[in-house]
Design a protein around this motif. Structure first.
Motif, PDB file in Angstrom:
ATOM      1  N   ASP A  58       0.829  -1.204   0.000  1.00  0.00           N
ATOM      2  CA  ASP A  58       0.000   0.000   0.000  1.00  0.00           C
ATOM      3  C   ASP A  58       0.865   1.257   0.000  1.00  0.00           C
ATOM      4  N   LEU A  59       1.935   1.252   0.814  1.00  0.00           N
ATOM      5  CA  LEU A  59       2.841   2.404   0.840  1.00  0.00           C
ATOM      6  C   LEU A  59       3.497   2.588  -0.519  1.00  0.00           C
ATOM      7  N   THR A  60       3.928   1.509  -1.124  1.00  0.00           N
ATOM      8  CA  THR A  60       4.554   1.599  -2.449  1.00  0.00           C
ATOM      9  C   THR A  60       3.598   2.193  -3.469  1.00  0.00           C
ATOM     10  N   ALA A  61       2.356   1.740  -3.463  1.00  0.00           N
ATOM     11  CA  ALA A  61       1.374   2.252  -4.414  1.00  0.00           C
ATOM     12  C   ALA A  61       1.106   3.732  -4.182  1.00  0.00           C
ATOM     13  N   ARG A  62       1.002   4.139  -2.909  1.00  0.00           N
ATOM     14  CA  ARG A  62       0.769   5.555  -2.617  1.00  0.00           C
ATOM     15  C   ARG A  62       1.939   6.406  -3.079  1.00  0.00           C
ATOM     16  N   LEU A  63       3.151   5.943  -2.834  1.00  0.00           N
ATOM     17  CA  LEU A  63       4.322   6.722  -3.215  1.00  0.00           C
ATOM     18  C   LEU A  63       4.474   6.791  -4.731  1.00  0.00           C
ATOM     19  N   GLU A  64       4.172   5.727  -5.416  1.00  0.00           N
ATOM     20  CA  GLU A  64       4.238   5.766  -6.876  1.00  0.00           C
ATOM     21  C   GLU A  64       3.250   6.782  -7.429  1.00  0.00           C
ATOM     22  N   ALA A  65       2.089   6.900  -6.794  1.00  0.00           N
ATOM     23  CA  ALA A  65       1.115   7.906  -7.225  1.00  0.00           C
ATOM     24  C   ALA A  65       1.614   9.308  -6.938  1.00  0.00           C
ATOM     25  N   VAL A  66       2.262   9.493  -5.788  1.00  0.00           N
ATOM     26  CA  VAL A  66       2.820  10.804  -5.438  1.00  0.00           C
ATOM     27  C   VAL A  66       3.917  11.185  -6.428  1.00  0.00           C
ATOM     28  N   VAL A  67       4.828  10.258  -6.686  1.00  0.00           N
ATOM     29  CA  VAL A  67       5.940  10.509  -7.599  1.00  0.00           C
ATOM     30  C   VAL A  67       5.431  10.886  -8.984  1.00  0.00           C
ATOM     31  N   ALA A  68       4.373  10.257  -9.434  1.00  0.00           N
ATOM     32  CA  ALA A  68       3.828  10.531 -10.766  1.00  0.00           C
ATOM     33  C   ALA A  68       3.312  11.956 -10.905  1.00  0.00           C
ATOM     34  N   ASP A  69       3.011  12.618  -9.780  1.00  0.00           N
ATOM     35  CA  ASP A  69       2.482  13.985  -9.815  1.00  0.00           C
ATOM     36  C   ASP A  69       3.538  15.048  -9.546  1.00  0.00           C
ATOM     37  N   LEU A  70       4.780  14.657  -9.299  1.00  0.00           N
ATOM     38  CA  LEU A  70       5.813  15.626  -8.948  1.00  0.00           C
ATOM     39  C   LEU A  70       6.395  16.295 -10.189  1.00  0.00           C
ATOM     40  N   ALA A  71       6.782  17.557 -10.017  1.00  0.00           N
ATOM     41  CA  ALA A  71       7.451  18.268 -11.101  1.00  0.00           C
ATOM     42  C   ALA A  71       8.928  17.922 -11.162  1.00  0.00           C
ATOM     43  N   LEU A  72       9.524  17.616 -10.018  1.00  0.00           N
ATOM     44  CA  LEU A  72      10.925  17.217  -9.991  1.00  0.00           C
ATOM     45  C   LEU A  72      11.132  15.882 -10.698  1.00  0.00           C
ATOM     46  N   PRO A  73      12.304  15.669 -11.285  1.00  0.00           N
ATOM     47  CA  PRO A  73      12.650  14.329 -11.752  1.00  0.00           C
ATOM     48  C   PRO A  73      12.898  13.425 -10.542  1.00  0.00           C
ATOM     49  N   VAL A  74      12.089  12.395 -10.410  1.00  0.00           N
ATOM     50  CA  VAL A  74      12.180  11.518  -9.244  1.00  0.00           C
ATOM     51  C   VAL A  74      12.101  10.060  -9.683  1.00  0.00           C
ATOM     52  N   ARG A  75      12.965   9.231  -9.095  1.00  0.00           N
ATOM     53  CA  ARG A  75      12.897   7.780  -9.280  1.00  0.00           C
ATOM     54  C   ARG A  75      12.699   7.124  -7.915  1.00  0.00           C
ATOM     55  N   LEU A  76      11.720   6.244  -7.828  1.00  0.00           N
ATOM     56  CA  LEU A  76      11.451   5.472  -6.620  1.00  0.00           C
ATOM     57  C   LEU A  76      11.894   4.034  -6.841  1.00  0.00           C
ATOM     58  N   LEU A  77      12.836   3.586  -6.000  1.00  0.00           N
ATOM     59  CA  LEU A  77      13.277   2.191  -6.008  1.00  0.00           C
ATOM     60  C   LEU A  77      12.655   1.480  -4.819  1.00  0.00           C
ATOM     61  N   SER A  78      12.143   0.284  -5.046  1.00  0.00           N
ATOM     62  CA  SER A  78      11.568  -0.511  -3.963  1.00  0.00           C
ATOM     63  C   SER A  78      12.294  -1.845  -3.909  1.00  0.00           C
ATOM     64  N   SER A  79      13.077  -2.031  -2.837  1.00  0.00           N
ATOM     65  CA  SER A  79      13.836  -3.256  -2.687  1.00  0.00           C
ATOM     66  C   SER A  79      13.023  -4.289  -1.906  1.00  0.00           C
ATOM     67  N   PRO A  80      12.994  -5.531  -2.358  1.00  0.00           N
ATOM     68  CA  PRO A  80      12.271  -6.565  -1.608  1.00  0.00           C
ATOM     69  C   PRO A  80      12.977  -6.948  -0.316  1.00  0.00           C
ATOM     70  N   ASP A  81      14.271  -6.630  -0.221  1.00  0.00           N
ATOM     71  CA  ASP A  81      15.061  -6.992   0.954  1.00  0.00           C
ATOM     72  C   ASP A  81      15.637  -5.744   1.602  1.00  0.00           C
ATOM     73  N   ASN A  82      15.932  -5.839   2.887  1.00  0.00           N
ATOM     74  CA  ASN A  82      16.585  -4.748   3.593  1.00  0.00           C
ATOM     75  C   ASN A  82      18.090  -4.815   3.344  1.00  0.00           C
ATOM     76  N   LEU A  83      18.618  -3.800   2.685  1.00  0.00           N
ATOM     77  CA  LEU A  83      20.033  -3.765   2.359  1.00  0.00           C
ATOM     78  C   LEU A  83      20.879  -3.237   3.506  1.00  0.00           C
ATOM     79  N   GLY A  84      20.277  -2.428   4.378  1.00  0.00           N
ATOM     80  CA  GLY A  84      21.023  -1.828   5.471  1.00  0.00           C
ATOM     81  C   GLY A  84      21.505  -0.431   5.108  1.00  0.00           C
ATOM     82  N   ARG A  85      21.997   0.279   6.116  1.00  0.00           N
ATOM     83  CA  ARG A  85      22.329   1.692   5.960  1.00  0.00           C
ATOM     84  C   ARG A  85      23.444   1.928   4.947  1.00  0.00           C
TER      85      ARG A  85
END
Length: 308
Positions: A58-85
């Motif tokens: 649900d968070l991913t879907a909401r963020l993808e919708a937000v990103v689609a409306d932004l004027a800035l060039p934005v890329r959202l990456l969603s990792s299936p695993d936690n990579l760490g800091r």
């Protein structure tokens, strides 16, 4: 790795890439503040986000919708695993197209309306290898449950650039950090750090041997103040990382108050028995915040005593 891009992403030719990792946070508020500067940035700034294994569709879907409306060039990456800091931030750089990269935590809020413009101007004019902008608590809410963290941060972290510059490598945090591409290609974050803490400071120690670290006053507010319980847990996670830093950079760490306190506690008879007492005192709501903060610092030093 799932990707979602804003309409402006493909055609952008950015000078500055803003790199934002997050885990179980919603960076929408930060994105909105950055997006307000778009008209003044002249397509010279992009944003790359990494959801580091939240696993919330649900968070991913909401963020993808937000990103689609932004004027800035934005890329959202969603990792299936936690990579760490460390590994997560290293992964973000693989998507960055700018000459300079601004590492910015998702719980930060710019303190000025020209935050990105200031960073972009510095990158264009001075072309620094590394620069840290500082952070504040100006916008963070005053809450009793986070008052101890506030007291500690105001005492040691929320400092002006002229003070940070006295120990430039010590005040290097990925909360608001500008790095030039060629520097990071030589010195990336150490992926062997695990848990919380010290990976950015250790990186600063390595970098400071070869390049100057600039400190300026272009702060952002740290909104994510913690309770005493959460801070204590983070300190417990960070002890092994502190040991790693002390082993790699003994001459630098030896100058730190936390190291000297840890050495003193280690030489004190019965210091292991005192450690839970320090934590218990810090947890007492009836005590003044400065006293609780002092006891929490002692608890951290007692943890680090095992590493030195």
């Amino acid at each position: 790795m799932r990707r979602g891009d804003s309409p402006a992403w493909r055609a952008a030719e950015p000078r500055l890439s803003v790199l934002i990792p997050f885990l179980r946070d919603d960076p929408t508020a930060l994105l909105a503040l950055l997006d307000r500067e778009t008209p003044e940035l002249q397509d010279a700034v992009e944003v790359v986000l990494l959801d580091d294994g939240t696993g919330d569709a649900d968070l991913t879907a909401r963020l993808e919708a937000v990103v689609a409306d932004l004027a800035l060039p934005v890329r959202l990456l969603s990792s299936p695993d936690n990579l760490g800091r460390s590994r997560g931030r290293n992964r973000l750089t693989a998507e960055a197209r700018g000459r300079h990269w601004l590492f910015l935590d998702s719980d930060m809020r710019p303190d000025s309306p020209d935050f990105l413009q200031t960073w972009l101007a510095l990158a264009k004019i001075d072309d620094p290898a590394v620069a840290f902008g500082g952070f504040s608590l100006d916008q963070a809410p005053h809450e009793p449950r986070t008052a101890v963290h506030r007291a500690m941060a105001l005492r040691s972290d929320c400092t002006p650039g002229i003070e940070r510059a006295r120990q430039p490598e010590k005040h290097v945090f990925t909360s608001n950090l500008l790095v030039r591409r060629d520097v990071f290609e030589v010195e990336a974050f150490d992926a062997d750090f695990a848990g919380w803490g010290w990976e950015d400071v250790e990186w600063g120690m390595r970098v400071a041997r070869r390049w100057p670290i600039v400190h300026i006053d272009n702060p952002a507010t740290h909104m994510g103040l913690d309770t005493v319980e959460t801070l204590a847990a983070k300190y417990e996670q960070s002890a092994a990382n502190f040991a790693r830093v002390a082993a790699k950079h003994p001459e630098v760490v030896a100058t730190y108050p936390s190291y000297r306190a840890a050495r003193l506690i280690r030489r004190t008879p019965g210091h292991r028995l005192a450690r839970p007492l320090f934590k218990a005192i810090a947890m007492l709501d009836v005590l003044p915040d400065p006293a609780r903060a002092f006891s929490l610092r002692l608890y951290r030093a007692a943890l680090y005593a095992e590493a030195v």
